[in-house]
Scaffold this motif. Structure first.
Motif, PDB file in Angstrom:
ATOM      1  N   GLN A 135       0.829  -1.206   0.000  1.00 55.94           N
ATOM      2  CA  GLN A 135       0.000   0.000   0.000  1.00 55.94           C
ATOM      3  C   GLN A 135       0.862   1.254   0.000  1.00 55.94           C
ATOM      4  OE1 GLN A 135      -2.057   1.145   3.690  1.00 55.94           O
ATOM      5  NE2 GLN A 135      -3.945   1.337   2.508  1.00 55.94           N
ATOM      6  N   SER A 166      -7.954   2.656   4.397  1.00 53.62           N
ATOM      7  CA  SER A 166      -8.333   3.050   3.041  1.00 53.62           C
ATOM      8  C   SER A 166      -7.593   4.321   2.661  1.00 53.62           C
ATOM      9  CB  SER A 166      -9.849   3.286   2.957  1.00 53.62           C
ATOM     10  OG  SER A 166     -10.552   2.099   3.244  1.00 53.62           O
ATOM     11  N   GLY A 179      -7.660   4.402  -5.450  1.00 49.94           N
ATOM     12  CA  GLY A 179      -7.812   3.860  -4.107  1.00 49.94           C
ATOM     13  C   GLY A 179      -6.863   2.705  -3.896  1.00 49.94           C
ATOM     14  N   ASN A 181      -6.414   0.126  -0.801  1.00 53.07           N
ATOM     15  CA  ASN A 181      -6.979  -0.247   0.501  1.00 53.07           C
ATOM     16  C   ASN A 181      -6.383  -1.544   1.025  1.00 53.07           C
ATOM     17  OD1 ASN A 181      -8.662   1.924   0.039  1.00 53.07           O
ATOM     18  ND2 ASN A 181     -10.473   0.691  -0.359  1.00 53.07           N
ATOM     19  N   SER A 183      -7.251  -4.495   4.248  1.00 53.56           N
ATOM     20  CA  SER A 183      -8.149  -4.919   5.315  1.00 53.56           C
ATOM     21  C   SER A 183      -7.553  -6.130   5.999  1.00 53.56           C
ATOM     22  CB  SER A 183      -9.538  -5.247   4.772  1.00 53.56           C
ATOM     23  OG  SER A 183      -9.476  -6.311   3.837  1.00 53.56           O
ATOM     24  N   SER A 391     -15.275   1.294   1.318  1.00 52.11           N
ATOM     25  CA  SER A 391     -14.030   0.700   0.847  1.00 52.11           C
ATOM     26  C   SER A 391     -14.288  -0.334  -0.245  1.00 52.11           C
ATOM     27  CB  SER A 391     -13.282   0.056   2.021  1.00 52.11           C
ATOM     28  OG  SER A 391     -12.918   1.028   2.976  1.00 52.11           O
TER      29      SER A 391
END
Length: 429
Positions: A135, A166, A179, A181, A183, A391
């Motif tokens: 990321q 995010s 974007g 993201n 998780s 998200s």
């Protein structure tokens, strides 16, 4: 550097540490160039449960939070070393905290838990660090390429367990929406999610209607403004479940694919060759297998066309071994920037017409159709209790268009890309 102060340290710490003692049970978060913090929740040393911050427990937890706080404060390596002496931080904690300093936000898992899991060789902790690193690496590359945009960093929590980070950029110089993201979630799968997995031949054994799971991954969609710069999507994930008898099953999934508005064969060749090189490091049979899988998966059935020019895609990958698959996934994540950013730089200043922009909007309509109708990740997310809808739907573009019975002229550039979408090509031979 502006800071949000949220860390408490033990009484009697050195002066360098005492500066953080005014607010207990949290962490320091820096404002990083190119990053606009929206929500910073539960930093390195704790979680929020029911809206209340749990206190760190144990000396290791305290030192982990202290280390993360010092690093987030932007102290030099010299100051870090001096401050660390006063609290006798373990070398492992200092090393991990230094690594976390480069992420877009603190890890989802508390730092002390992450360190303990790493010491046991846990794949869950290794994968969390990999997706955090991916990321940050991609976000930095996009900010540098755009030359004016910033990412909003939204750190969220899931009441059922876990959370995510995010990072979303909107209306930049180059990128209309991007974007990236991550998780890291855990809990129990819903019946709908179990049915979806069993439909892929999983045959999962459920106890009392519940199936414990943990899942983590990084997912990104990048929509440029210029119709001559393609959209890219990537997703890499790890999934683990515990069956009724206590045994655990695991698998990896993911891929990277390109969706151009107009066909540029050199771009497609570069993209596919870069991915092939990443696959070939591990097994020359992987690229052709996963390339075909990608062409078959990203297929808009009701249109009779692929979403883009493909790439690689795989799911439920659990062999030859957990370590070997992890190393393969790591190579794939490292190929993201080199397979895409050169294409961005190549076309960033290309002129385009209003007709070309219109075609881009129509192609984005196809993108939306696939994501909402067929994409398993979107459907799984919507079926998972406590999922964060913002998200999940980050992949959708800011703008798109649908026209009734639109058909491009024969022998046009618009018709050229449609031919490739209907009949995938071999780009590397």
């Amino acid at each position: 550097m502006s800071l949000l102060l949220v860390c408490g340290l033990r009484k009697g710490s050195s002066r360098a540490l005492q500066m953080f003692s005014s607010a207990a049970s949290s962490c320091l978060i820096p404002t990083v160039p190119g990053v606009r913090p929206l929500h910073w929740i539960s930093a390195a040393g704790g979680r929020r449960t029911g809206g209340k911050q749990q206190r760190l427990r144990g000396k290791a937890s305290l030192w982990a939070a202290a280390g993360a706080a010092l690093l987030a404060a932007g102290l030099s390596h010299l100051h870090w070393a001096e401050a660390a002496k006063s609290v006798a931080l373990p070398e492992e904690t200092k090393e991990l905290a230094l690594r976390c300093q480069g992420f877009m936000a603190p890890p989802v898992s508390p730092l002390d838990e992450l360190e303990q899991e790493l010491s046991r060789g846990s794949m869950r902790s290794r994968m969390e660090l990999l997706i955090l690193d991916t990321q940050a690496r991609v976000c930095r590359a996009l900010v540098a390429a755009d030359g004016g945009a910033t990412f909003t960093v939204d750190r969220w929590e899931r009441s059922e367990g876990g959370g995510g980070i995010s990072c979303v950029l909107q209306d930049g110089n180059i990128f209309e929406k991007a974007g990236v993201n991550i998780s890291v979630v855990h809990g129990h799968l819903s019946e709908q999610a179990i049915k979806q997995m069993n439909s892929r031949g999983k045959s999962l054994e459920v106890k009392d209607g519940k199936l414990p799971f943990c899942a983590m991954g990084v997912s990104s969609v990048i929509h440029p403004k210029n119709p001559h710069i393609p959209t890219i999507h990537f997703n890499y994930r790890y999934f683990e479940i515990e069956e009724a008898d206590g045994s655990k099953k695991w698998w990896f999934g993911g891929g990277t694919d390109l969706t151009p508005t107009y066909l540029n064969e050199n771009d497609a060749v570069h993209f596919h060759k870069t991915l092939k090189e990443a696959c070939d490091k591990h097994d020359p049979r992987l690229y052709p297998k996963f390339k075909k899988w990608c062409d078959d998966y990203f297929f808009i059935q009701h249109r009779g066309e692929r979403r883009g020019v493909g790439g690689i895609f795989f799911d439920d990958l659990d062999s030859p071994s957990k370590e070997e698959v992890f190393q393969f996934v790591q190579s794939c994540t490292q190929a993201i920037v080199p397979c895409y950013l050169p294409i961005v730089e190549k076309h960033r200043n290309d002129p385009f017409t209003s007709e070309e922009k219109l075609w881009q909007q129509l192609r984005r309509g196809r993108y939306v159709e696939f994501n909402l109708v067929y994409d398993r990740g979107t459907k799984f997310g919507l079926a998972t209790p406590g999922s964060r809808i913002e998200s999940i739907l980050m992949s959708l573009p800011l703008t798109a268009r649908w026209e009734y019975m639109h058909t491009p002229s024969r022998n046009s550039k618009e018709a050229e890309i449609l031919e490739v979408l209907r009949h995938p090509k071999d780009w590397v031979h």
